[in-house]
Write a protein that holds these residues in place. Sequence first.
Motif, PDB file in Angstrom:
ATOM      1  N   GLU A 120      -3.997  -4.894  -2.793  1.00 31.27           N
ATOM      2  CA  GLU A 120      -3.483  -3.522  -2.733  1.00 31.27           C
ATOM      3  C   GLU A 120      -3.135  -2.990  -4.120  1.00 31.27           C
ATOM      4  OE1 GLU A 120      -3.764  -1.931  -0.040  1.00 31.27           O
ATOM      5  OE2 GLU A 120      -4.254  -3.679   1.194  1.00 31.27           O
ATOM      6  N   ARG A 166       0.830  -1.209   0.000  1.00 33.83           N
ATOM      7  CA  ARG A 166       0.000   0.000   0.000  1.00 33.83           C
ATOM      8  C   ARG A 166       0.867   1.264   0.000  1.00 33.83           C
ATOM      9  NH1 ARG A 166      -2.317  -0.536   4.711  1.00 33.83           N
ATOM     10  NH2 ARG A 166      -3.585  -2.256   3.894  1.00 33.83           N
ATOM     11  N   ARG A 223      -2.625   7.686  -8.696  1.00 28.54           N
ATOM     12  CA  ARG A 223      -3.477   7.532  -9.886  1.00 28.54           C
ATOM     13  C   ARG A 223      -3.036   8.429 -11.042  1.00 28.54           C
ATOM     14  NH1 ARG A 223      -7.875   6.109  -6.257  1.00 28.54           N
ATOM     15  NH2 ARG A 223      -8.350   8.303  -5.864  1.00 28.54           N
ATOM     16  N   ARG A 247     -13.160  -1.866  -3.357  1.00 24.80           N
ATOM     17  CA  ARG A 247     -13.084  -1.056  -2.149  1.00 24.80           C
ATOM     18  C   ARG A 247     -12.594   0.357  -2.470  1.00 24.80           C
ATOM     19  NH1 ARG A 247     -14.306  -1.237   3.497  1.00 24.80           N
ATOM     20  NH2 ARG A 247     -14.047   0.980   3.932  1.00 24.80           N
ATOM     21  N   ALA A 248     -11.667   0.472  -3.427  1.00 23.51           N
ATOM     22  CA  ALA A 248     -11.194   1.792  -3.825  1.00 23.51           C
ATOM     23  C   ALA A 248     -12.321   2.618  -4.443  1.00 23.51           C
ATOM     24  CB  ALA A 248     -10.031   1.655  -4.808  1.00 23.51           C
ATOM     25  N   CYS A 249     -13.179   1.964  -5.244  1.00 29.39           N
ATOM     26  CA  CYS A 249     -14.349   2.662  -5.803  1.00 29.39           C
ATOM     27  C   CYS A 249     -15.253   3.177  -4.691  1.00 29.39           C
ATOM     28  CB  CYS A 249     -15.136   1.720  -6.713  1.00 29.39           C
ATOM     29  SG  CYS A 249     -14.376   1.379  -8.306  1.00 29.39           S
ATOM     30  N   ASP A 255     -14.446   3.841  -1.532  1.00 27.97           N
ATOM     31  CA  ASP A 255     -13.798   4.919  -0.790  1.00 27.97           C
ATOM     32  C   ASP A 255     -13.797   6.218  -1.591  1.00 27.97           C
ATOM     33  OD1 ASP A 255     -13.308   3.127   1.232  1.00 27.97           O
ATOM     34  OD2 ASP A 255     -11.221   2.765   0.674  1.00 27.97           O
ATOM     35  N   ALA A 304      -6.350  -2.064  -5.889  1.00 30.29           N
ATOM     36  CA  ALA A 304      -6.903  -0.793  -5.411  1.00 30.29           C
ATOM     37  C   ALA A 304      -6.249   0.380  -6.119  1.00 30.29           C
ATOM     38  CB  ALA A 304      -6.718  -0.675  -3.901  1.00 30.29           C
ATOM     39  N   GLY A 305      -4.945   0.248  -6.416  1.00 33.20           N
ATOM     40  CA  GLY A 305      -4.232   1.321  -7.090  1.00 33.20           C
ATOM     41  C   GLY A 305      -4.199   1.194  -8.600  1.00 33.20           C
ATOM     42  N   TYR A 331     -11.380   2.731 -13.388  1.00 32.01           N
ATOM     43  CA  TYR A 331     -11.948   1.594 -12.664  1.00 32.01           C
ATOM     44  C   TYR A 331     -13.025   0.905 -13.498  1.00 32.01           C
ATOM     45  CZ  TYR A 331      -9.394   2.930  -8.493  1.00 32.01           C
ATOM     46  OH  TYR A 331      -8.387   3.207  -7.599  1.00 32.01           O
ATOM     47  N   THR A 373       1.033   4.157  -2.933  1.00 31.55           N
ATOM     48  CA  THR A 373       0.809   5.562  -2.622  1.00 31.55           C
ATOM     49  C   THR A 373       1.974   6.435  -3.079  1.00 31.55           C
ATOM     50  OG1 THR A 373      -0.545   4.976  -0.709  1.00 31.55           O
ATOM     51  CG2 THR A 373       0.353   7.207  -0.764  1.00 31.55           C
TER      52      THR A 373
END
Length: 370
Positions: A78, A17, A26, A245-247, A249, A81-82, A343, A21
């Motif tokens: 992870e 993660r 993104r 989960r990223a969507c 959040d 998510a990215g 996404y 970051t």
Amino acid sequence: MTLIDTPEQQALADAVRRFVTERTPRAAVRETAFGPTSFDPAVWRGLAADLGLAGLLVPDEFGGQGGTAADLAVALRELGAGLVPAPLLASGVLAAGTLLALDDVAAQKTWLPQLSSGAVVATLAVSEPDGREWISDRPATTAMVSAGAVTLSGIKSAVLHAADADLLLVTATGPDGAGIYLVERGAAGLLVHPENCLDATKSLATVSFDGTPVTPLTGDTAAALEQVADLANLAVAAEQVGALRACLDLTTEYARIRFSFGHPIGAYQGVKHRLADIYTDWALADAAVRRAAEAAATDPAAFPAAAATARVVTSPAYVNAAKHTMLLHGGIGFTWEHDAHLYYRHAIVSNVLFGGPDYQKDRLADKLAI
């Protein structure tokens, strides 16, 4: 990544993660996805060398990390998510998983250390343009033996990261039935044609072979492909649940700061209910992925059905979440410049990757003997 992450898995998740970051925000993902190359070599070196993800599944004796499928799911959650563009799925999962599932020790000693370091990118070429199932008992691609040399002829479609691959593992029908053959970059008669992919973070290509010299790999082809199919299902589902989960959040945060008629849009029932539905879908999908990861580690007989279940549950949930991420962002969500589209594209492609919904349901029914 079992039902509850171990301390080691929590540390792995934190490390990946943090890498995402710091190294692949993104904005950087968008730059790479719509740029001239399919992935950033520096990011791949970081994933392979710094985090050891390219050889996560590979035993220590071959230069890998000796991790488990559950560890892989932790990392891919992870990375999903990215939306990190990288050949990990092709090289570290499909190719490495295939070599490990076979019993060709010479090939393992030669290639697994190079795959583990990230120095070599490899992929598995299975799909064919005739529309047959992802894994076929008799591939249309054929291998012929002449004067002691083995050559390959045929076409493979939708091959993940084929344009980046130094090594291809190819399924074909030979004199003794279906087999897996090793093809190195630059081989005579090998042609790789990159294809436009809806998901800009993925690289797909059509690969053709015309009397291409190959090396046959020894081992039980059918059993190896079944194992890799299960592993691929877990890997894709783990990516999907992380992106889902990223969507959630991303949209929840927007619902807090976007005001309409003097109130944040998250205060309205229409938005609340939609977000609650996405959260419920994520919780079920996450549980399915964790169950599959647990089965891979502790209950191998249950793993094939659990991995197929993870795909059946997670794929439609992610497509739904990605779609509503665009819708709940209103006008800005419909612009190509917004990250919601990254996404959505990823969700559509991953929904059909390595076998679409109907194939996965059929596979689940077969594993449950229904």
